[in-house]
Design a protein around this motif. Structure first.
Motif, PDB file in Angstrom:
ATOM      1  N   ASN A  13      16.998 -40.966  34.560  1.00 48.69           N
ATOM      2  CA  ASN A  13      16.770 -39.651  35.159  1.00 48.69           C
ATOM      3  C   ASN A  13      15.721 -38.831  34.418  1.00 48.69           C
ATOM      4  O   ASN A  13      15.648 -37.610  34.607  1.00 48.69           O
ATOM      5  N   GLN A  14      14.881 -39.492  33.629  1.00 47.72           N
ATOM      6  CA  GLN A  14      13.966 -38.756  32.767  1.00 47.72           C
ATOM      7  C   GLN A  14      12.500 -38.854  33.157  1.00 47.72           C
ATOM      8  O   GLN A  14      11.639 -38.313  32.469  1.00 47.72           O
ATOM      9  N   ALA A  15      12.180 -39.528  34.249  1.00 44.72           N
ATOM     10  CA  ALA A  15      10.779 -39.759  34.597  1.00 44.72           C
ATOM     11  C   ALA A  15      10.012 -38.444  34.732  1.00 44.72           C
ATOM     12  O   ALA A  15       8.907 -38.297  34.188  1.00 44.72           O
ATOM     13  N   ASP A  16      10.570 -37.495  35.452  1.00 45.51           N
ATOM     14  CA  ASP A  16       9.852 -36.234  35.668  1.00 45.51           C
ATOM     15  C   ASP A  16       9.696 -35.455  34.379  1.00 45.51           C
ATOM     16  O   ASP A  16       8.611 -34.931  34.085  1.00 45.51           O
ATOM     17  N   ALA A  17      10.765 -35.371  33.588  1.00 49.05           N
ATOM     18  CA  ALA A  17      10.717 -34.578  32.360  1.00 49.05           C
ATOM     19  C   ALA A  17       9.740 -35.168  31.346  1.00 49.05           C
ATOM     20  O   ALA A  17       8.924 -34.446  30.757  1.00 49.05           O
ATOM     21  N   VAL A  18       9.813 -36.482  31.131  1.00 55.48           N
ATOM     22  CA  VAL A  18       8.911 -37.105  30.168  1.00 55.48           C
ATOM     23  C   VAL A  18       7.481 -37.107  30.705  1.00 55.48           C
ATOM     24  O   VAL A  18       6.517 -36.908  29.956  1.00 55.48           O
ATOM     25  N   GLY A  19       7.336 -37.314  32.016  1.00 57.99           N
ATOM     26  CA  GLY A  19       6.015 -37.241  32.617  1.00 57.99           C
ATOM     27  C   GLY A  19       5.375 -35.881  32.420  1.00 57.99           C
ATOM     28  O   GLY A  19       4.166 -35.783  32.153  1.00 57.99           O
ATOM     29  N   THR A  20       6.157 -34.823  32.523  1.00 63.07           N
ATOM     30  CA  THR A  20       5.642 -33.472  32.314  1.00 63.07           C
ATOM     31  C   THR A  20       5.175 -33.285  30.876  1.00 63.07           C
ATOM     32  O   THR A  20       4.123 -32.678  30.614  1.00 63.07           O
ATOM     33  N   ILE A  21       5.942 -33.803  29.917  1.00 61.76           N
ATOM     34  CA  ILE A  21       5.548 -33.729  28.505  1.00 61.76           C
ATOM     35  C   ILE A  21       4.221 -34.454  28.298  1.00 61.76           C
ATOM     36  O   ILE A  21       3.318 -33.958  27.609  1.00 61.76           O
TER      37      ILE A  21
END
Length: 273
Positions: free
Chosen positions: A241-249
């Motif tokens: 569930n981390q693709a969006d959050a890590v992608g934003t970083i």
């Protein structure tokens, strides 16, 4: 009691604590016999069960991972030594290897951030014989185990290991630059509910990364540029569930981001360019 009878009894006992009770029993029995699982199944089912098998089953019934009992885990078709204090390689992480081999087909220098057992770095080096690798880890156990695995695979002459902690300033000063960067950082949320075999046995420092599981991405990704050659790629394993959050970083740090999924279709790796 024969090997076959002992396996049936062990699988019944382990059914309450494992979703792979029969497989666990077979791996433990093969280890107790000192033979491969296939040889055991083909040749030893009517032999007397070895005395040490019961103790292995007892440990597994208490949720200890099979890999810690046998001292090894299979990853990408190779066997890696593991021990307590080392994160056990998962089949899901093979998606990181597939991603790395396709996104960076001819790397000359490869860096693994958080080398653990060496499964990621040593697999890439084994698949790419022209490459050399550098692995870092804050754990002395990880450095030792990776070195032993490199010797077992015959690639120790293409590997440098450093005990560095990326939470300490200056950790990357002597590493140089790379064509491919691999990283399977801690990414579990601090309050996540984990299976007992993970929670009670595997190292917390390799699992947990703050309340959102993002602390280590926030530390590492902004520092990547100094470690990467102009055409280099970095491959980060992520939680489902981390693709969006890590992608934003990553995008905030100036990287283009591409998602790759594992065999189950779950988000598993991000390519950073």
């Amino acid at each position: 009691m024969t090997v076959g009878e002992a396996l049936r009894a062990a699988a019944e006992r382990l059914d309450a604590t494992s979703d792979t009770a029969r497989l666990d029993a077979e791996l433990l029995m093969a280890h107790a016999l000192g033979v491969s699982r296939s040889d055991m199944l083909l040749k030893a089912m009517r032999d007397p069960a070895p005395e040490g098998f019961a103790a292995f089953v007892q440990r597994r019934a208490a949720h200890e991972p099979v890999a810690y009992i046998t001292g090894e885990a299979e990853f990408y078709g190779r066997v890696f030594a593991v021990q307590p204090g080392i994160l056990i390689p998962r089949a899901d992480s093979e998606a990181v290897i597939e991603t790395a081999l396709s996104a960076s087909p001819d790397p000359r220098r490869v860096l693994d951030l958080g080398v653990g057992s060496g499964a990621l770095l040593l697999t890439v080096l084994a698949e790419r014989p022209e490459a050399v690798g550098v692995g870092i880890d804050a754990s002395a156990i990880a450095i030792d185990v990776t070195g032993k695995n490199a010797i077992a695979l015959g690639i120790e002459n293409r590997l440098d290991l450093h005990r560095h902690d990326w939470r300490v300033a200056g950790w990357a000063d002597d590493l140089g630059s790379f064509d491919l960067v691999l990283c399977n950082p801690p990414y579990v949320e601090a309050d996540a509910a984990l299976d007992a075999q993970v929670r009670d046995f595997e190292p917390a420092t390799a699992l947990f990364a703050g309340p959102e599981g993002l602390d280590d991405y926030r530390i590492l990704i902004p520092q990547l540029r100094a470690l990467m050659n102009p055409a280099a790629v970095a491959i980060f394993e992520i939680g489902a569930n981390q693709a969006d959050a890590v992608g934003t970083i990553a995008q905030a740090a100036g990287f283009a981001v591409e998602l790759r999924r594992d065999l189950a279709g779950r988000p598993r790796a991000l390519i950073l360019r």
